[in-house]
Structures are given as structure tokens and as C-alpha cells.
Design a protein around this motif. Sequence first.
Motif, PDB file in Angstrom:
ATOM      1  N   ALA A   1       3.865  -6.797 -13.682  1.00 17.98           N
ATOM      2  CA  ALA A   1       3.217  -7.496 -12.576  1.00 17.98           C
ATOM      3  C   ALA A   1       3.879  -7.137 -11.248  1.00 17.98           C
ATOM      4  CB  ALA A   1       3.256  -9.008 -12.797  1.00 17.98           C
ATOM      5  N   LEU A   2       5.216  -7.072 -11.229  1.00 12.21           N
ATOM      6  CA  LEU A   2       5.930  -6.720 -10.004  1.00 12.21           C
ATOM      7  C   LEU A   2       5.589  -5.305  -9.562  1.00 12.21           C
ATOM      8  CD1 LEU A   2       8.117  -7.143  -7.812  1.00 12.21           C
ATOM      9  CD2 LEU A   2       9.793  -6.300  -9.485  1.00 12.21           C
ATOM     10  N   VAL A   3       5.647  -4.380 -10.498  1.00 13.05           N
ATOM     11  CA  VAL A   3       5.422  -2.974 -10.162  1.00 13.05           C
ATOM     12  C   VAL A   3       3.988  -2.741  -9.693  1.00 13.05           C
ATOM     13  CG1 VAL A   3       5.309  -0.646 -11.126  1.00 13.05           C
ATOM     14  CG2 VAL A   3       7.255  -2.132 -11.666  1.00 13.05           C
ATOM     15  N   LEU A   4       3.022  -3.250 -10.445  1.00 15.68           N
ATOM     16  CA  LEU A   4       1.623  -3.052 -10.065  1.00 15.68           C
ATOM     17  C   LEU A   4       1.279  -3.807  -8.788  1.00 15.68           C
ATOM     18  CD1 LEU A   4      -0.343  -3.103 -13.435  1.00 15.68           C
ATOM     19  CD2 LEU A   4       0.408  -1.146 -12.068  1.00 15.68           C
ATOM     20  N   GLY A   5       1.871  -4.990  -8.610  1.00 15.64           N
ATOM     21  CA  GLY A   5       1.624  -5.738  -7.382  1.00 15.64           C
ATOM     22  C   GLY A   5       2.122  -4.993  -6.161  1.00 15.64           C
ATOM     23  N   ALA A   6       3.333  -4.422  -6.255  1.00 15.05           N
ATOM     24  CA  ALA A   6       3.879  -3.660  -5.138  1.00 15.05           C
ATOM     25  C   ALA A   6       3.025  -2.432  -4.853  1.00 15.05           C
ATOM     26  CB  ALA A   6       5.316  -3.247  -5.449  1.00 15.05           C
TER      27      ALA A   6
ATOM     28  N   ALA B   1      -1.233   8.054  -1.513  1.00 14.58           N
ATOM     29  CA  ALA B   1      -0.353   8.414  -2.628  1.00 14.58           C
ATOM     30  C   ALA B   1       1.106   8.196  -2.247  1.00 14.58           C
ATOM     31  CB  ALA B   1      -0.587   9.865  -3.037  1.00 14.58           C
ATOM     32  N   PHE B   2       1.470   8.564  -1.015  1.00 15.36           N
ATOM     33  CA  PHE B   2       2.856   8.363  -0.578  1.00 15.36           C
ATOM     34  C   PHE B   2       3.221   6.888  -0.575  1.00 15.36           C
ATOM     35  CE2 PHE B   2       5.564   6.952   2.885  1.00 15.36           C
ATOM     36  CZ  PHE B   2       6.766   7.522   2.503  1.00 15.36           C
ATOM     37  N   ALA B   3       2.383   6.058   0.047  1.00 10.09           N
ATOM     38  CA  ALA B   3       2.698   4.637   0.144  1.00 10.09           C
ATOM     39  C   ALA B   3       2.816   4.002  -1.236  1.00 10.09           C
ATOM     40  CB  ALA B   3       1.624   3.920   0.967  1.00 10.09           C
ATOM     41  N   THR B   4       1.916   4.366  -2.134  1.00  7.04           N
ATOM     42  CA  THR B   4       1.954   3.814  -3.487  1.00  7.04           C
ATOM     43  C   THR B   4       3.195   4.280  -4.232  1.00  7.04           C
ATOM     44  OG1 THR B   4      -0.466   3.860  -3.510  1.00  7.04           O
ATOM     45  CG2 THR B   4       0.650   3.569  -5.629  1.00  7.04           C
ATOM     46  N   ALA B   5       3.489   5.577  -4.139  1.00  8.91           N
ATOM     47  CA  ALA B   5       4.677   6.116  -4.812  1.00  8.91           C
ATOM     48  C   ALA B   5       5.952   5.502  -4.247  1.00  8.91           C
ATOM     49  CB  ALA B   5       4.710   7.636  -4.675  1.00  8.91           C
ATOM     50  N   PHE B   6       5.980   5.298  -2.932  1.00  7.14           N
ATOM     51  CA  PHE B   6       7.164   4.686  -2.324  1.00  7.14           C
ATOM     52  C   PHE B   6       7.381   3.282  -2.864  1.00  7.14           C
ATOM     53  CE2 PHE B   6       9.233   2.152   0.983  1.00  7.14           C
ATOM     54  CZ  PHE B   6      10.399   2.889   1.165  1.00  7.14           C
ATOM     55  N   ALA B   7       6.294   2.518  -2.981  1.00  7.74           N
ATOM     56  CA  ALA B   7       6.416   1.180  -3.557  1.00  7.74           C
ATOM     57  C   ALA B   7       6.925   1.238  -4.990  1.00  7.74           C
ATOM     58  CB  ALA B   7       5.058   0.469  -3.500  1.00  7.74           C
TER      59      ALA B   7
ATOM     60  N   ILE C   1      -1.195   2.870 -18.252  1.00  4.84           N
ATOM     61  CA  ILE C   1      -1.777   2.815 -16.912  1.00  4.84           C
ATOM     62  C   ILE C   1      -1.812   4.200 -16.278  1.00  4.84           C
ATOM     63  CG2 ILE C   1      -1.364   1.949 -14.569  1.00  4.84           C
ATOM     64  CD1 ILE C   1      -0.261  -0.612 -15.907  1.00  4.84           C
ATOM     65  N   ALA C   2      -0.746   4.979 -16.477  1.00  6.59           N
ATOM     66  CA  ALA C   2      -0.714   6.332 -15.923  1.00  6.59           C
ATOM     67  C   ALA C   2      -1.827   7.194 -16.507  1.00  6.59           C
ATOM     68  CB  ALA C   2       0.650   6.969 -16.187  1.00  6.59           C
ATOM     69  N   ALA C   3      -2.076   7.055 -17.804  1.00  2.00           N
ATOM     70  CA  ALA C   3      -3.134   7.840 -18.440  1.00  2.00           C
ATOM     71  C   ALA C   3      -4.506   7.457 -17.885  1.00  2.00           C
ATOM     72  CB  ALA C   3      -3.097   7.645 -19.950  1.00  2.00           C
ATOM     73  N   LEU C   4      -4.746   6.165 -17.729  1.00  2.00           N
ATOM     74  CA  LEU C   4      -6.016   5.704 -17.175  1.00  2.00           C
ATOM     75  C   LEU C   4      -6.169   6.154 -15.720  1.00  2.00           C
ATOM     76  CD1 LEU C   4      -6.142   2.078 -18.627  1.00  2.00           C
ATOM     77  CD2 LEU C   4      -7.442   4.067 -19.396  1.00  2.00           C
ATOM     78  N   ALA C   5      -5.084   6.087 -14.960  1.00  2.00           N
ATOM     79  CA  ALA C   5      -5.135   6.520 -13.560  1.00  2.00           C
ATOM     80  C   ALA C   5      -5.444   8.008 -13.452  1.00  2.00           C
ATOM     81  CB  ALA C   5      -3.811   6.202 -12.867  1.00  2.00           C
ATOM     82  N   ALA C   6      -4.835   8.800 -14.323  1.00  2.00           N
ATOM     83  CA  ALA C   6      -5.113  10.240 -14.314  1.00  2.00           C
ATOM     84  C   ALA C   6      -6.575  10.508 -14.625  1.00  2.00           C
ATOM     85  CB  ALA C   6      -4.209  10.946 -15.321  1.00  2.00           C
TER      86      ALA C   6
END
Length: 229
Positions: free
Chosen positions: A162-167, A136-142, A21-26
Motif C-alpha cells: 500500500a505504501l509503495v503503490l500509494g507513493a 516515468a521519472f516521477a514514479t520511479a523516484f517515488a 504488478i510489474a508483469a501487469l504494468a509491462a
Amino acid sequence: MTGRPAPPVLPPSLRAPLGLIAALAALVVVVVGALYAGHSEPAGVDRWIVHPTADSVRPPWRRVALATDFLGEPVGAAALVGTVVAVCLLRRWPRAAVFAVTGVGVAVGTTTVLKPLVGRTIHGAGNLSYPSGHTAFATAFALVVALPAAGRLGLGRAAGTALVLGAALVAGAAMGWAQVALGAHYPTDVLGGWCTALAVTPATAWLIDRTADRLAGRRTTGSRPQQRR
């Protein structure tokens, strides 16, 4: 005396899926940034969602947007991160406390570096907009909360992912809505900020775990009594 090893902030079962997921996001960050580099107007997809330069909300939703936006400002962000750090230290989990500070710091710092490189602006030449630092902050904080929580709860790959991506989705969507509603960012800026956090935060967690494990290994090796010859 040996204690139990500190639990990782990036659960081993989530390393592979979050790495992908990190690679695709980048990739999304780079592609969208290249598409809108140097632009000062909303793209077609931005206009389709909402006119980003117009104040699109009125009370009481405007107050909700302003409150959400405040959480991404220095005072609000410091309060959120400070609370998580305090809880982690009370729970004697210094690794998670370090991740709470470093995870959001790297995500926001990355957006700060990318903005002048992309050069996209809103409301004038001085307002760099891509990617959104607030999102980016809100997502990283989650993520810095959800990743260790998934490990503590012993969730498997599917449930943990699912938990991590949902948050991350809920937090990023809430902050992204506020940014677009207040006219601070284009929707595609929000996408870039969300993907920036998804790209760098799991990598930061992995580096923290790797560094902490190496330091723990050195301390263990150094504390072993030497055998007599």
C-alpha cells in the motif's frame, strides 16, 4: 570481523506482489503502445479527459504545473536524485544510493528506447510522446524512496504494498497532470510512463540486491582462513 548484512532495497515480503504488478504494468505498456503506434492525434479516451494539445491551466495552477514539470527536467531530476543519494551515503546505505541512481535511470532510459519504437507523436512529427519520460521519472523516484523505506519500517506485505503503490500513484498522478495540463503529453502517454516505471523499477531493485548479495558472499568466502591439511 563480520558486520550485519546490508538490508535489501526490495523487501522480501514485497517481491511477489510487486512482481505480479510489474508483469501487469509491462502488459499495459505493450498493449497501449501497440494500440497507438504511429498515431499523431489524441485517442477517444484522451479527448474524454481533456484536450491534450490545449493549454488547459491558467495561473496560479499553471505555475504549479511548470514547477512540477521542472522536477522531471535534467536539473530538477538531478537535484532530487542527488539529495536521496547524499542521504543514503550519510546513512551508510550504499545499496540504496545505487538504487536511487539506477532505478530512475533504467525507467527513463526505457521510455527513451520505447518512444521511437512506438512512434506516437504530439505537436508535430519530431515530438515523440509515448510513454511519458517525465511521468516515468516521477514514479520511479517515488519507488526508489518508498521501497527501502518499507523495508526499514518493517512493514508487512499489505502495508508495504500500500505504501509503495500509494507513493507511486501520487507522484505519477502529479507529474502526469502537469504533462497533460501543459499539453506535453496525452493522458494515455502518462499511463504508459507510469506503468513503465512500475514494470522496471522493482526488477532493478531485485537485480541490485542479487548482485550485492553475491558480491558480499564472495568477499565473505574469500576472507575465511583456509584450514590446514
